[in-house]
Scaffold this motif. Sequence first.
Motif, PDB file in Angstrom:
ATOM      1  N   UNK A   5      62.730  36.051  40.567  1.00  0.00           N
ATOM      2  CA  UNK A   5      61.279  36.125  40.357  1.00  0.00           C
ATOM      3  C   UNK A   5      60.899  36.177  38.882  1.00  0.00           C
ATOM      4  N   UNK A   6      61.812  36.624  38.025  1.00  0.00           N
ATOM      5  CA  UNK A   6      61.608  36.521  36.588  1.00  0.00           C
ATOM      6  C   UNK A   6      60.736  37.572  35.955  1.00  0.00           C
ATOM      7  N   UNK A   7      59.686  38.016  36.646  1.00  0.00           N
ATOM      8  CA  UNK A   7      58.749  38.983  36.074  1.00  0.00           C
ATOM      9  C   UNK A   7      58.293  39.948  37.153  1.00  0.00           C
ATOM     10  N   UNK A   8      57.797  41.105  36.714  1.00  0.00           N
ATOM     11  CA  UNK A   8      57.281  42.072  37.681  1.00  0.00           C
ATOM     12  C   UNK A   8      56.089  41.488  38.434  1.00  0.00           C
ATOM     13  N   UNK A   9      55.230  40.780  37.719  1.00  0.00           N
ATOM     14  CA  UNK A   9      54.044  40.209  38.370  1.00  0.00           C
ATOM     15  C   UNK A   9      54.456  39.253  39.484  1.00  0.00           C
ATOM     16  N   UNK A  10      55.423  38.381  39.192  1.00  0.00           N
ATOM     17  CA  UNK A  10      55.868  37.435  40.215  1.00  0.00           C
ATOM     18  C   UNK A  10      56.500  38.134  41.398  1.00  0.00           C
ATOM     19  N   UNK A  11      57.313  39.146  41.127  1.00  0.00           N
ATOM     20  CA  UNK A  11      57.982  39.901  42.189  1.00  0.00           C
ATOM     21  C   UNK A  11      56.972  40.672  43.034  1.00  0.00           C
ATOM     22  N   UNK A  12      56.049  41.344  42.364  1.00  0.00           N
ATOM     23  CA  UNK A  12      55.073  42.175  43.077  1.00  0.00           C
ATOM     24  C   UNK A  12      54.160  41.333  43.962  1.00  0.00           C
ATOM     25  N   UNK A  13      53.702  40.205  43.459  1.00  0.00           N
ATOM     26  CA  UNK A  13      52.830  39.332  44.251  1.00  0.00           C
ATOM     27  C   UNK A  13      53.581  38.796  45.468  1.00  0.00           C
ATOM     28  N   UNK A  14      54.824  38.369  45.267  1.00  0.00           N
ATOM     29  CA  UNK A  14      55.614  37.818  46.369  1.00  0.00           C
ATOM     30  C   UNK A  14      55.842  38.858  47.456  1.00  0.00           C
ATOM     31  N   UNK A  15      56.167  40.100  47.073  1.00  0.00           N
ATOM     32  CA  UNK A  15      56.430  41.139  48.070  1.00  0.00           C
ATOM     33  C   UNK A  15      55.146  41.562  48.784  1.00  0.00           C
ATOM     34  N   UNK A  16      54.030  41.481  48.089  1.00  0.00           N
ATOM     35  CA  UNK A  16      52.750  41.822  48.712  1.00  0.00           C
ATOM     36  C   UNK A  16      52.370  40.781  49.765  1.00  0.00           C
ATOM     37  N   UNK A  17      52.636  39.528  49.475  1.00  0.00           N
ATOM     38  CA  UNK A  17      52.259  38.444  50.381  1.00  0.00           C
ATOM     39  C   UNK A  17      53.244  38.261  51.533  1.00  0.00           C
ATOM     40  N   UNK A  18      54.458  38.729  51.353  1.00  0.00           N
ATOM     41  CA  UNK A  18      55.518  38.437  52.329  1.00  0.00           C
ATOM     42  C   UNK A  18      55.315  39.187  53.640  1.00  0.00           C
ATOM     43  N   UNK A  19      55.753  38.562  54.702  1.00  0.00           N
ATOM     44  CA  UNK A  19      55.780  39.172  56.031  1.00  0.00           C
ATOM     45  C   UNK A  19      57.201  39.057  56.563  1.00  0.00           C
ATOM     46  N   UNK A  20      57.719  40.159  57.073  1.00  0.00           N
ATOM     47  CA  UNK A  20      59.097  40.175  57.551  1.00  0.00           C
ATOM     48  C   UNK A  20      59.291  39.139  58.660  1.00  0.00           C
ATOM     49  N   UNK A  21      60.237  38.232  58.438  1.00  0.00           N
ATOM     50  CA  UNK A  21      60.626  37.283  59.473  1.00  0.00           C
ATOM     51  C   UNK A  21      59.863  35.989  59.520  1.00  0.00           C
ATOM     52  N   UNK A  22      58.836  35.831  58.698  1.00  0.00           N
ATOM     53  CA  UNK A  22      58.086  34.573  58.780  1.00  0.00           C
ATOM     54  C   UNK A  22      57.312  34.322  57.490  1.00  0.00           C
ATOM     55  N   UNK A  23      56.914  33.069  57.313  1.00  0.00           N
ATOM     56  CA  UNK A  23      56.083  32.697  56.182  1.00  0.00           C
ATOM     57  C   UNK A  23      56.879  32.195  54.998  1.00  0.00           C
ATOM     58  N   UNK A  24      56.171  31.506  54.085  1.00  0.00           N
ATOM     59  CA  UNK A  24      56.815  30.888  52.925  1.00  0.00           C
ATOM     60  C   UNK A  24      57.428  31.934  51.998  1.00  0.00           C
ATOM     61  N   UNK A  25      56.730  33.063  51.794  1.00  0.00           N
ATOM     62  CA  UNK A  25      57.254  34.097  50.896  1.00  0.00           C
ATOM     63  C   UNK A  25      58.546  34.686  51.448  1.00  0.00           C
ATOM     64  N   UNK A  26      58.602  34.849  52.768  1.00  0.00           N
ATOM     65  CA  UNK A  26      59.832  35.348  53.403  1.00  0.00           C
ATOM     66  C   UNK A  26      60.970  34.344  53.239  1.00  0.00           C
ATOM     67  N   UNK A  27      60.696  33.074  53.499  1.00  0.00           N
ATOM     68  CA  UNK A  27      61.728  32.047  53.381  1.00  0.00           C
ATOM     69  C   UNK A  27      62.240  31.951  51.953  1.00  0.00           C
ATOM     70  N   UNK A  28      61.324  32.085  50.986  1.00  0.00           N
ATOM     71  CA  UNK A  28      61.737  32.041  49.588  1.00  0.00           C
ATOM     72  C   UNK A  28      62.642  33.230  49.255  1.00  0.00           C
ATOM     73  N   UNK A  29      62.318  34.395  49.778  1.00  0.00           N
ATOM     74  CA  UNK A  29      63.093  35.601  49.505  1.00  0.00           C
ATOM     75  C   UNK A  29      64.507  35.493  50.072  1.00  0.00           C
ATOM     76  N   UNK A  30      64.632  35.078  51.324  1.00  0.00           N
ATOM     77  CA  UNK A  30      65.964  35.028  51.933  1.00  0.00           C
ATOM     78  C   UNK A  30      66.760  33.802  51.494  1.00  0.00           C
ATOM     79  N   UNK A  31      66.116  32.887  50.759  1.00  0.00           N
ATOM     80  CA  UNK A  31      66.863  31.737  50.229  1.00  0.00           C
ATOM     81  C   UNK A  31      67.718  32.132  49.029  1.00  0.00           C
TER      82      UNK A  31
END
Length: 701
Positions: free
Chosen positions: A555-581
Amino acid sequence: MAVADLTEAQARQELARLAGTLAAANTAYHRDDDPDISDAEYDAFKHRNAEIEARFPALKRKDSPSEQVGGAVAEGFGKIQHAVRMLSLGNAFDDADVADFDQRIRKYLGLAGGAPLTYTAEPKIDGLSLSLRYEGGALVQAATRGDGSVGENVTANARTIANIPTQLNGAPDVLEVRGEVYMSHADFAALNTRQAAAEQKTFANPRNAAAGSLRQLDAQITKSRPLRFFAYAWGELSAPLADTQSGAISRLAALGFATNPLTKTCASPQALIAHYRDIEEQRAGLGYDIDGVVYKVDDLALQSRLGFRSTTPRWAIAHKFPAELAWTVLEAIDIQVGRTGALSPVARLRPVTVGGVVVSNATLHNEDYIAGRDGNGAPIREGRDVRVGDWVQIYRAGDVIPKIKDVDIARRPADAVPYAFPQICPECQSDAIREEGDAIRRCSGGIICPAQAVEKLKHFVSRAAFDIEGLGAKQVEQFYTDGWIATPADIFTLRARFGVGMQQLKNREGWGDKSAGNLFDAIDEKRTIPLARLIFSLGIRHVGESGAALLANHYGSWAGFEVAMTRATVGKGAAWEDLISIDGVGAVMAGSVITTFQQDAERASIDQLVAQLDVQDTEQRVTDSPVAGKTVVFTGTLEQMTRAEAKARAEALGAKVLGSVSAKTDILVAGPGAGSKAKKATDLGIKTMDEASWLALIDTA
């Protein structure tokens, strides 16, 4: 559950559990000299971890226990960077493991079964590893193992050990001698007698006594303790000691070091095992603790060719002795609450001597273990549960806290009742919840639970996290008890709330205006923190140092990490797929991170903390290696090196070596006989080269 029966999801969860358990055990053993599980249990956990990784190689974690050596350096000592890393050893537990070790060596070297191959076999001393550096024949520094890369500076203490030479004649200009500091049984008993008479702390076993004595801030205390040293290895050298392991040990002995007289060369696995049996028979009469026999390839040129894995040499292995047993009465079961909220049952025992050590506590693992079943409901101990009042068999192998192996139902009291595992946290009275697939019941209180809050704060200031000078685990616990800090953010508001003088702190023994000011300055210095350290410091379940680094790099930065974790939903969605990739981040870790960020109390605590900090973005590494960062696959027959050597060389140059071709593959190295992998690489447009081209490429590195 047997490894062969695990599904991929179960294996991933089990690897996460083992990583956490073994990391905590390493810290307790290597840094704190206060082991909380037995050697046998530790070895069993590592063995199970290795078996799972072998069956599911794609699930190997970045914070895998197979990648860890030792523990972090303790507070109070200077640091010494080892010129050559101090690694641990792989383990063998039976004769078949020894035969496998020999076969692996021969396969790696390309030796036929009948080709001569000589080993050395020596007792494995149960003490504290020490590295001694000599320059021009003079002892200039001594360091503990630490985490394998950085150890504690114990030079002054080492100089007080009678059989460690301070001056050598005829040694190489630079010589690092490595070995084990230990205490004999007789000296240990005499020391404990003196400690008890002086109303001071007694030691549980000779290993703890030796470690505690060497790691004293006052060298005079070390001098008063009866420590000894066996030399068995070396680190940096300006000139070779000999051509063989046995020859080098003889050279060390000639230089004046104590070496073990039971060291012997052996020409076959059968000879190794025979010497192991001989040492095992002599064990009780040696006068010092050993926990196995170490086998090493004798030829140093072959050792060099075999090289190292990430944490262990390929050319050596420790053949461990079986654990020891005793029977005693289970007097009570206590519940301890850890940093992640885990409710851990501890058996309180009628004190019993096991292998020369008096023990009064044992781990009970979890509620299933107490009930006589594994996590899937299958019976263990033939279904016999554990009850207060039972006669229980204790299993240990040289450490303080053993485990309960069996129960004698025939001696069970008539009024003994099945143990009711608590459904409520004993610390904060919150619900204790057991998630599906988890063997552990956990408090749901989070930061409102005192046990979790204190442990999270201790983790926050640990070496690999914020590492604030003057604010260690002891100070954190004191400040929490006094109501000065409750969350990590509170640490960074101490100066504003209490002022430079901090009268309450000044009034405590050992503190004054200067020390209080120094503490505030040390806190302010840590307001700027790398992203990976911040993520690790949060104490998110399943996220170790390696996991935190993976997230920070992605994620490179706190802002990028924090936004991604806020948007993510366990088990589904683009943010989840990006995280487990992210290679090394599985569903368990990903779910844990997302859940942490989406709990209101936890999120508020994190936001308050980050508001006090300047979080540094992750820097991208630069390297001159032409294959650094590349994903490489080898297929077909390699003619100029073995597959294992090719993999090791590629990884040493910064490449990632995988076993299958995918769209993420950068280079396929194809030898004669390449089949489907070569075709798939062609279909995907992946660069393919033969072995000669590969060697030409990496030889430019």
